[in-house]
Design an enzyme around this catalytic site. Structure first.
Site, PDB file in Angstrom:
ATOM      1  N   LYS A 136       0.858  -1.184   0.000  1.00  0.00           N
ATOM      2  CA  LYS A 136       0.000   0.000   0.000  1.00  0.00           C
ATOM      3  C   LYS A 136       0.894   1.233   0.000  1.00  0.00           C
ATOM      4  O   LYS A 136       1.717   1.426   0.904  1.00  0.00           O
ATOM      5  CB  LYS A 136      -0.892  -0.009   1.242  1.00  0.00           C
ATOM      6  N   ARG A 187     -10.841   9.799   1.585  1.00  0.00           N
ATOM      7  CA  ARG A 187     -10.730  10.467   2.890  1.00  0.00           C
ATOM      8  C   ARG A 187     -11.877  11.460   3.064  1.00  0.00           C
ATOM      9  O   ARG A 187     -12.345  11.704   4.175  1.00  0.00           O
ATOM     10  CB  ARG A 187      -9.354  11.128   3.027  1.00  0.00           C
ATOM     11  N   LYS A 207       1.223  10.035   5.422  1.00  0.00           N
ATOM     12  CA  LYS A 207       1.336   8.667   5.927  1.00  0.00           C
ATOM     13  C   LYS A 207       2.626   8.001   5.477  1.00  0.00           C
ATOM     14  O   LYS A 207       2.730   6.773   5.429  1.00  0.00           O
ATOM     15  CB  LYS A 207       0.100   7.867   5.488  1.00  0.00           C
ATOM     16  N   GLU A 265       7.611  -6.723   1.315  1.00  0.00           N
ATOM     17  CA  GLU A 265       6.386  -6.617   2.122  1.00  0.00           C
ATOM     18  C   GLU A 265       5.503  -7.842   1.920  1.00  0.00           C
ATOM     19  O   GLU A 265       4.976  -8.419   2.879  1.00  0.00           O
ATOM     20  CB  GLU A 265       5.580  -5.358   1.724  1.00  0.00           C
ATOM     21  N   LYS A 288      -2.236  -1.426  -3.857  1.00  0.00           N
ATOM     22  CA  LYS A 288      -3.079  -0.246  -3.786  1.00  0.00           C
ATOM     23  C   LYS A 288      -2.238   1.011  -3.828  1.00  0.00           C
ATOM     24  O   LYS A 288      -1.246   1.054  -3.097  1.00  0.00           O
ATOM     25  CB  LYS A 288      -3.841  -0.321  -2.459  1.00  0.00           C
ATOM     26  N   TYR A 300     -15.190   0.869  -7.154  1.00  0.00           N
ATOM     27  CA  TYR A 300     -16.455   1.566  -6.911  1.00  0.00           C
ATOM     28  C   TYR A 300     -17.410   1.412  -8.091  1.00  0.00           C
ATOM     29  O   TYR A 300     -18.560   1.837  -8.014  1.00  0.00           O
ATOM     30  CB  TYR A 300     -16.188   3.046  -6.596  1.00  0.00           C
TER      31      TYR A 300
HETATM   32  C1  PBG Z   1      -7.545   3.340   5.330  1.00  0.00           C
HETATM   33  C2  PBG Z   1      -7.848   3.179   3.903  1.00  0.00           C
HETATM   34  C3  PBG Z   1      -7.645   4.123   2.876  1.00  0.00           C
HETATM   35  C4  PBG Z   1      -8.202   3.571   1.734  1.00  0.00           C
HETATM   36  C5  PBG Z   1      -8.719   2.313   2.072  1.00  0.00           C
HETATM   37  N1  PBG Z   1      -8.467   2.069   3.430  1.00  0.00           N
HETATM   38  C6  PBG Z   1      -7.092   5.484   2.891  1.00  0.00           C
HETATM   39  C7  PBG Z   1      -5.790   5.777   3.466  1.00  0.00           C
HETATM   40  O1  PBG Z   1      -4.940   4.907   3.692  1.00  0.00           O
HETATM   41  O2  PBG Z   1      -5.566   6.948   3.727  1.00  0.00           O
HETATM   42  C8  PBG Z   1      -8.260   4.245   0.409  1.00  0.00           C
HETATM   43  C9  PBG Z   1      -9.266   3.757  -0.556  1.00  0.00           C
HETATM   44  C10 PBG Z   1      -9.544   4.659  -1.669  1.00  0.00           C
HETATM   45  O3  PBG Z   1      -8.903   5.711  -1.875  1.00  0.00           O
HETATM   46  O4  PBG Z   1     -10.468   4.326  -2.416  1.00  0.00           O
HETATM   47  N2  PBG Z   1      -6.447   2.751   5.856  1.00  0.00           N
END
Ligand code: PBG
Length: 329
Positions: A201, A211, A224, A240, A255, A319
């Site tokens: 991620k 968010r 982050k 990872e 992701k 989505y």
């Molecule tokens: C939270 C999380 C996030 C997403 C899924 N779980 C956002 C982040 O890490 O800030 C993002 C999903 C998306 O943008 O569609 N840990």
């Protein structure tokens, strides 16, 4: 081996008719390839639109059947639940994540009561929907503290498993959490609860609209980057994934999706395990808004989704999943 030579070989010959193109197609999409994210809100009888994500809504618990029925009717195997927690319930340590009456817990119970195992339920394991600072973990002296965060994530996992969640998806990127969560699940007799690790991620700008959707945007302090991956790296993604497999992950997620197709491909080639792709909110917003503004046509959605299959993804969190019949046609 690639052989052949023009003019005896003309690749356009096979492309001449639709029937021929269909015969030689290498990748296809089916509803079985999709996971539908669902945003949850408090209250009753509401379906709220999300301005940056046209076509995506937040649902109150009693309105869930509207979207879950839809997913089941279209043959989608699993939904992923994401809560928009009221600000008044957020705090520094994200304690709402451990409340058995929180939105996610209520949604799991409702869905399992009504649909049994007709559809799988996946839940994020991370604290960001619940913390006042919007981070996925606990903070001490301005640092996201790893091992203390894992303790909370274990409890969040056990709670969600107890409610009936089928697939736990740690999306927090703490080191070592997959192993600790697996151990805790096994000790509590949840051996059959699956773990889908968000193993690779990246710290990405493509999460912006999400968010917004879960209401953590305004509150997020800083970025982050000390826990999510640097997007300049790819070998690190393999490390990872290797660790998470050893620790007990059943499936891994990459992701965001489209900017990281190379990562999906190399993980699939190297580890031969189910790799899922997350077409994240920013990707959805870019494509959907461009279609709305007639900058590109709507076939771009299908094209974007097939790219994940080509790269080697087993399934795609998208989505668009609830409209997949129209997209595949
Ligand atoms: C939270 C999380 C996030 C997403 C899924 N779980 C956002 C982040 O890490 O800030 C993002 C999903 C998306 O943008 O569609 N840990």
């Amino acid at each position: 081996m690639i052989t052949g030579k023009y003019p005896s070989l003309r690749l356009r010959r096979n492309r001449k008719h639709s029937w021929s193109r269909r015969l030689i197609q290498e990748n296809t999409l089916s509803p079985n390839d999709f996971i539908l994210p669902i945003f949850l809100i408090d209250g009753s009888n509401k379906r709220e639109s999300i301005s940056s994500m046209p076509g995506v809504y937040r649902y109150t618990i009693n309105r869930l059947p509207q979207i879950v029925d839809r997913a089941i009717n279209k043959g989608i195997p699993m939904v992923a639940l994401f809560p928009k927690t009221k600000n008044s319930l957020k705090n520094e340590i994200g304690s709402e994540s451990l409340n058995e009456n929180n939105l996610v817990c209520k949604a799991i119970i409702e869905i399992k009561k009504k649909y049994k195992n007709q559809i799988g339920i996946m839940c994020d394991v991370a604290l960001d929907p619940y913390t006042s600072h919007g981070h996925d973990g606990l903070i001490k002296s301005n640092q996201i503290i790893n091992d203390e965060t894992i303790k909370v994530l274990i409890n969040q996992s056990l709670l969600q498993a107890e409610m009936g969640c089928d697939v736990l998806a740690p999306s927090d990127m703490m080191d070592g959490r997959i192993g600790k969560i697996r151990q805790a699940l096994d000790r509590s007799n949840y051996q059959s609860v699956q773990i889908l690790s968000y193993a690779a991620k990246y710290a990405s700008s493509f999460y912006g609209p999400f968010r917004d959707a879960v209401g953590s945007k305004g509150s997020l302090k800083g970025d982050k980057k000390t826990y999510q991956m640097d997007f300049r790296n790819s070998d690190e993604a393999l490390r990872e994934v290797a660790l998470d497999i050893k620790e007990g992950a059943d499936m891994v997620m990459v992701k965001p999706g489209m900017p990281y197709l190379d990562i999906i491909k190399s993980i699939k080639e190297k580890f031969k395990i189910p790799v899922f792709a997350y077409q994240v909110s920013g990707e959805y917003s870019l494509i959907s808004n461009a279609i709305q503004k007639k900058i590109i046509n709507e076939d771009a959605v299908y094209e974007s989704l097939v790219s994940f299959k080509r790269a080697g993804a087993s399934a795609i969190v998208s989505y668009y999943a609830d409209r997949i019949d129209k997209i595949i046609k």
